[in-house]
Design a protein around this motif. Structure first.
Motif: not given
Length: 531
Positions: A134-150
């Motif tokens: 779940w580090r990777e599963f949720i972490g990678c989705d949070l990167i999408i959020v951080y990168k695309k919707y900042a």
């Protein structure tokens, strides 16, 4: 069995067999890439239907009170993607609801550096499985959020996402998952590379790049991945490689990601049957046998590539494992990229194609496992040699065909370490491994079939006859009820029953000779031979 009868059962008309020693195809010229970017307003009618069905199901009528869906039973991974979907749609109120969900997600991470689950998000508030992935599963989705919707998220929330990502990336570096754990290692490499580069954590960045290089080097050995041919986890691997392609900080990761992503699409498209809407076995990891009856992540990618509900290998809304549709949201945010030749192959009928592939894999047994696959227009089969691991996600031998009602029927030999399977153009050879003891089992789903169809040297199934050559005594036939199918076989489809055919093995046998040979015959082929 007399020789004339054996000849009848084994005879097959075969034209131009193609033996493909490896999946990665050497291209004489650069293949054109099909690239698609997605926004909510530009989705096709089919894409929008899939998106809206998923998001409406997740919100469950609580778009005005989104906190009501953040229950003890809720999956944190799915809810992260619900927030992603809201940001992707971005209608009035969506951003605010996404921020409420993300705030809840960020509250539920283990942040003690001394803990084994350091940086892991809870799978759920109730009955948390403490799953390190779940580090990777949720972490990678949070990167999408951080990168695309900042630009539309509050600075305070972005700062909390940054903190959570740093904990996850540091925890991933401590865990140091091996390169042959394909889907997780690919996401882990991306997580560490992005966080290390974005937030100036040099050791983290270097660890991510090293892992990525290890993954790439391992792939080059045999031109495939260690979690070979998984209807679920090849989809996660594509997702991880899309992250490398679109969001990796290191140029090297982006280059490697694009190459590996195209190569994986080539592999998938070279074996995918558009007639049966399935990948052939064997499966190194699978939660089912028919992508038309349960949601697989690879099936979601193929459906998006084809963009046609009549061609898509997806079941009806809310069929088994519908939760995997959360991956659709991440895919839309990253976009699609595949070779034009692969898209054509996904639509192309495969005729009499034999594939042999070596796979490096650390499961108990041979490190270099051998795969053989035969694909025909209306049926296909595959076998795995060298596995001794006992795990019901492994499907060592498989045969698929379409029955008279247009549904997929199948035969499956479970990955219990008892057997080695080798197929060629017209037969499946079943050998004993050193682990076989008193018996082995074959499982069959063939609707409108009765127990007596499995007696003797010709099994009469729904639109398929299986010739059987063996010196073993007649098997015992039982029917597994629905409640046992998933637990015993890791099969998610809503079957009412599956046949279990159990063969007794003598105390002494020749390990160099097959215990059993199966000769598949689609009944229309037999009718043609009779004529």
């Amino acid at each position: 069995m007399n020789s004339k009868k054996l000849f009848f059962i084994t005879f097959i008309i075969v034209s131009s067999i193609w033996i493909d020693p490896v999946f990665a195809i050497s291209r004489t010229k650069k293949d054109e890439l099909i690239k698609r970017k997605y926004t909510y307003s530009t989705l096709s009618a089919y894409e929008k239907q899939l998106f809206d069905e998923y998001l409406n199901d997740e919100l469950a009528g609580h778009s005005d009170t989104v906190g009501a869906i953040l229950t003890e039973e809720a999956s944190l991974r799915n809810k992260t993607r619900t927030a992603e979907a809201l940001l992707f749609r971005n209608l009035p109120g969506d951003k605010e609801n996404a921020e409420i969900i993300l705030d809840w997600i960020l509250q539920n991470q283990y942040q003690d550096p001394e803990s084994k689950v350091y940086g892991v998000w809870k799978t759920g508030l109730k009955n948390d499985r403490l799953d390190q992935n779940w580090r990777e599963f949720i972490g990678c989705d949070l990167i999408i959020v951080y990168k695309k919707y900042a630009e539309i998220l509050s600075p305070a929330l972005l700062d909390r996402i940054k903190t959570g990502l740093i904990h996850a990336a540091k925890g991933a570096q401590i865990r140091n998952v091996s390169a042959d754990y394909t889907n997780i290692s690919i996401m882990s490499a991306f997580l560490m590379d992005f966080v290390g580069s974005e937030f100036d954590l040099i050791d983290n960045r270097n660890a991510g790049l090293k892992k990525a290089k290890d993954i790439y080097a391992l792939y080059q050995k045999n031109k495939t991945f260690s979690e070979f041919n998984s209807p679920t986890y090849y989809g996660v691997t594509l997702l991880g490689l899309a992250l490398w392609r679109e969001m990796a900080s290191s140029i090297e990761l982006r280059i490697m990601g694009k190459e590996l992503e195209s190569a994986l699409w080539e592999e998938i498209s070279s074996t995918y049957s558009p007639n049966l809407k399935n990948l052939p076995g064997p499966y190194f990891r699978a939660y089912g046998m028919d992508m038309n009856e349960y949601f697989s992540i690879t099936g979601i990618w193929i459906a998006l590539a084809l963009n046609n509900p009549d061609q898509a290998p997806l079941p009806a809304f809310h069929s088994p494992k519908y939760g995997e549709m959360s991956n659709f949201i991440s895919i839309l945010n990253l976009g699609l990229s595949l070779p034009a030749s692969s898209l054509n192959l996904l639509k192309s009928i495969k005729k009499d194609k034999l594939i042999k592939q070596d796979v490096y894999n650390s499961y108990n047994g041979d490190k270099l496992k051998k795969v053989s696959i035969f694909i025909s227009e209306n049926w296909m089969m595959g076998g795995l040699w060298g596995n001794l691991r006992m795990w019901n996600q492994i499907k060592t031998g498989t045969i698929h065909w379409e029955n008279q009602d247009g549904k997929i029927n199948w035969l499956m030999i479970l990955g219990d370490g008892k057997l080695n399977i080798k197929v060629n153009k017209n037969e499946m050879n079943v050998y004993a491994s050193k682990n076989v003891k008193e018996h082995f089992e074959i499982y069959v789903y063939s609707n409108n079939t009765t127990n007596d169809k499995f007696i003797g040297n010709l099994w009469h199934l729904n639109k398929m006859d299986l010739g059987i050559k063996t010196t073993l005594p007649n098997p015992t036939i039982t029917r597994l009820p629905a409640k046992e199918i998933y637990h015993k076989l890791a099969i998610s489809e809503a079957y009412q029953e599956v046949f279990e055919i159990k063969f007794q093995v003598p105390s002494q046998f020749d390990i160099e000779k097959p215990l059993l040979v199966i000769y598949p015959k689609i009944k229309q082929d037999i009718d043609e031979i009779d004529k």
